[in-house]
Design an enzyme around this catalytic site. Structure first.
Site, PDB file in Angstrom:
ATOM      1  N   ARG A 238     -54.931 -11.874 -44.993  1.00 24.13           N
ATOM      2  CA  ARG A 238     -56.359 -12.178 -44.885  1.00 24.13           C
ATOM      3  C   ARG A 238     -56.608 -13.304 -43.887  1.00 24.13           C
ATOM      4  NH1 ARG A 238     -57.677 -12.196 -49.900  1.00 24.13           N
ATOM      5  NH2 ARG A 238     -58.750 -10.197 -49.944  1.00 24.13           N
ATOM      6  N   ALA A 239     -55.697 -14.276 -43.811  1.00 21.99           N
ATOM      7  CA  ALA A 239     -55.884 -15.388 -42.883  1.00 21.99           C
ATOM      8  C   ALA A 239     -55.916 -14.902 -41.438  1.00 21.99           C
ATOM      9  CB  ALA A 239     -54.767 -16.416 -43.075  1.00 21.99           C
TER      10      ALA A 239
END
Length: 701
Positions: free
Chosen positions: A275-276
């Site tokens: 997700r980062a």
């Protein structure tokens, strides 16, 4: 006040304003978590953001804000036919910390659903926030079950309401913005990861900037409408820039070099999951669009990392948030600058400033109004405290009594704690009714169903079998003629459920000279740190009482911030005599006050000591006798207790065990506190407290 404070009138806080504006440009960034001390304009800036968002087109009369061009086929108010709609301002919906589940997701009329078979649904806050902003002030204080619902809605873009076979689904895509004061506790890692960006804010220490904050606030309170009118031009400019950046966003090119920089940065900082990477890519793209460019540059990737990674690097609540900027630059410098394709350099953008200019600029940089966030300096930058030589070891065969150096020696500096370890669960016996958590058994709104009762107020969890059982004997008298069951309001039964609650874990730590041996105190601090980590994971409140010299001190009042407790523990000095009775009496006083403040939260007392009592402090009298009386006072109040025995050496007095017997709880050694060697301790706690209660009853009789 009806007139909101203008966004462009916020003094300083460049990074906060930039993060909010990037989400206005690209809602796909995923929201903002604003962390900082009280009184730093967190809520003011968030509430002002909605005025800068473009209007949204909605289907007239739809309570779920369906878009006219692509209405939701599953909308409860549908089906809608595609066609022209009406425009309205984007909503900012506030979720109160004490909101109920039905207020968040909506509620079904259970009685009508059972008796008439219709879906009478009242939308909740998730429906109101669709295509707008969902703002949670003090998000770290939100109940766990509401956080779970938020996570589900944020992940799926929809909200589901289930009630005994009757279900309703509606779209719920919103910009999630939360503010929090870290002193009041941290967020669960799952919820932290749902926020696209995070910003650390703090009050300026510059007198000129603080003066400007006061001046503008007073002017706003004297004449809100007039103050807003003076800033209307700046608001219009920023609003137009947001619209232009949104239009430019699809044209921004995220090249291979930028993607490699993003991937290398996330890998270099060992960020979990993917997700980062996605959030950084979206943030860098939004930064380029905000600056008026169609190519993502290295500075966009750097700024995106400073906003998107700090909260994703924390492995436990004791890690300091932040990012090592030298390491970040080292990673980015491995890749050549991407060719900007002969684009003209944009004008430097100082961010949304006010007419006065200077006070709004906190020196954070220019590109996109960004700058370096003030969260640099992670845990790796912390320097260990200076060490002093260990005290000499006692001679073999010496009497097991505290020496003069141990009992009356000078104060010694703080020592570092040993590495924390996983502990077994300690719980309070019985069945409580406290705030939802993960420690002791309790009656809760969620959990396994254990029975049924008449609802107190609005029905939330229907017990279908009990409702049918209550209605069945009256069917003939009610004139039932068809197959349906005639159900009335008095027949409805609420399901009673059993789950887990959070407790108040009060640590009473011996910091006297007898505990001052460096290796021994490091082990003690490591054990307490391990228990604090366990309290964080189980959603407890914690408090810290220490005693040494002639008195006891409340080092940390009960709080949800276990990292604050860890910080106090790290700086804890040692030395002096051992006023054990004073520590127990201070704990009794703290628990008495907390019982008045929060009667439903049950306490667990953890006493960390070797059991020696060498001083009566200001109380006077025999230290051992005072300790016994103080411990029995706590036991008479029914306080569940555990004694962590810190006594070491080949010859032991067993004083901690005697203290545990007086408290009515078990004693466990430091080694026995580990999860792999603490079998049966929960059973011991329950057994000891039950035995103590029976002894107290017999004495009273």
């Amino acid at each position: 006040m009806s007139t909101p404070y203008p966004f462009t009138a916020v003094v300083g806080q460049t990074d906060l304003r930039l993060a909010l504006l990037l989400n206005a440009v690209s809602p796909a960034v995923g929201g903002v978590l604003v962390r900082g001390e009280k009184g730093t304009a967190k809520s003011t800036a968030v509430r002002a953001l909605s005025a800068l968002l473009p209007q949204v087109d909605v289907v007239p009369g739809c309570r779920f804000s369906c878009a006219p061009a692509a209405p939701d086929p599953g909308c409860p108010d549908g089906p809608h036919e595609a066609g022209p709609g009406g425009a309205r301002a984007a909503r900012m919906v506030e979720l109160p910390v004490g909101a109920s589940e039905d207020r968040l997701v909506g509620a079904l009329d259970i009685e009508r659903a059972l008796a008439e078979g219709v879906k009478a649904f009242e939308p909740g806050l998730l429906a109101d926030a669709h295509r707008g902003i969902l703002y949670v002030d003090e998000v770290n204080l939100l109940h766990d079950h509401l956080i779970d619902l938020l996570l589900d809605a944020a992940a799926m873009g929809a909200s589901y309401v289930e009630r005994e076979g009757v279900s309703v689904r509606h779209a719920a895509r919103f910009l999630l913005v939360g503010t929090m004061n870290p002193e009041e506790g941290e967020l669960r890692p799952q919820l932290l990861d749902r926020f696209g960006l995070t910003v650390e804010v703090a009050a300026s220490r510059e007198p000129a900037q603080r003066v400007e904050v006061v001046r503008r606030r007073l002017a706003y309170e004297d004449d809100p409408a007039g103050f807003a009118a003076r800033w209307s031009g700046d608001e219009s400019e920023v609003r137009a820039r947001v619209v232009a950046a949104r239009a430019l966003l699809p044209q921004v090119r995220l090249g291979d070099t930028a993607l490699l920089q993003i991937a290398a940065t996330c890998a270099g900082f060992e960020v979990d999951g993917m997700r980062a990477d996605i959030v950084m890519a979206r943030t860098a793209t939004a930064l380029a669009a905000w600056a008026g460019r169609t190519t993502v540059l290295k500075e966009d990737v750097r700024q995106a990392a400073l906003l998107a990674l700090p909260h994703r690097r924390r492995r436990n609540p004791f890690d300091a948030p932040g990012l090592d900027e030298d390491k970040l630059d080292e990673i980015l410098d491995r890749f050549p600058d991407e060719d900007p394709q002969d684009e003209p350099d944009p004008e430097p953008d100082p961010g949304p400033e006010g007419p006065e200019g200077g006070p709004d600029d906190d020196g954070g940089g220019s590109d996109g109004g960004g700058g370096v966030p003030p969260q640099g300096g992670g845990a790796q930058d912390a320097q260990p405290p200076a060490e002093t030589p260990d005290p000499p070891a006692p001679s073999p065969g010496a009497a097991p009594q505290p020496s003069a150096q141990e009992a009356d020696g000078p104060e010694q500096g703080a020592v570092r704690a040993d590495e924390p370890f996983r502990t077994r669960m300690l719980s309070v016996p019985g069945l409580g009714e406290g705030a939802a958590g993960r420690r002791s058994r309790a009656r809760t709104a969620h959990g396994r169903t254990t029975g049924a009762q008449r609802p107190r107020g609005q029905l939330t969890k229907l017990h279908l079998a009990a409702t049918v059982h209550a209605a069945a004997p009256h069917q003939k008298a009610r004139g039932r003629a068809g197959r349906g069951l005639v159900v009335r309001k008095d027949d409805l039964r609420q399901a009673t459920r059993e789950g887990r609650e959070g407790n108040l874990v009060l640590f009473v730590v011996d910091a006297s000279g007898s505990m001052a041996a460096r290796q021994r105190m490091s082990a003690v601090k490591g054990a307490v740190l391990s228990l604090l980590l366990d309290a964080y994971q189980r959603r407890d409140k914690v408090g810290l009482v220490t005693f040494r010299g002639a008195a006891a001190e409340l080092a940390l009042p009960p709080t949800s911030s276990v990292d604050a407790a860890a910080a106090r523990l790290e700086k804890l000095p040692t030395g002096g005599r051992t006023p054990l009775a004073s520590g127990l009496l201070k704990a009794h006083e703290v628990l008495r006050i907390e019982r008045l403040r929060d009667p439903s939260r049950r306490p667990l007392l953890v006493v960390v000591t070797d059991g020696r009592a060498t001083s009566a402090g200001a109380l006077g009298g025999d230290p051992r006798e005072l300790t016994t009386r103080s411990a029995r006072l706590l036991a008479a109040d029914g306080v569940a207790s555990v004694v962590v025995d810190c006594e070491s050496g080949p010859v032991r007095l067993g004083l901690a065990g005697a203290l545990a017997a007086d408290l009515g709880g078990p004693a466990v050694t430091l080694d026995g506190l580990r999860a792999d060697s603490l079998a049966g301790l929960v059973k011991d706690v329950r057994t000891a407290v039950t035995t103590s209660a029976s002894h107290t009853t017999r004495r009273a009789a």
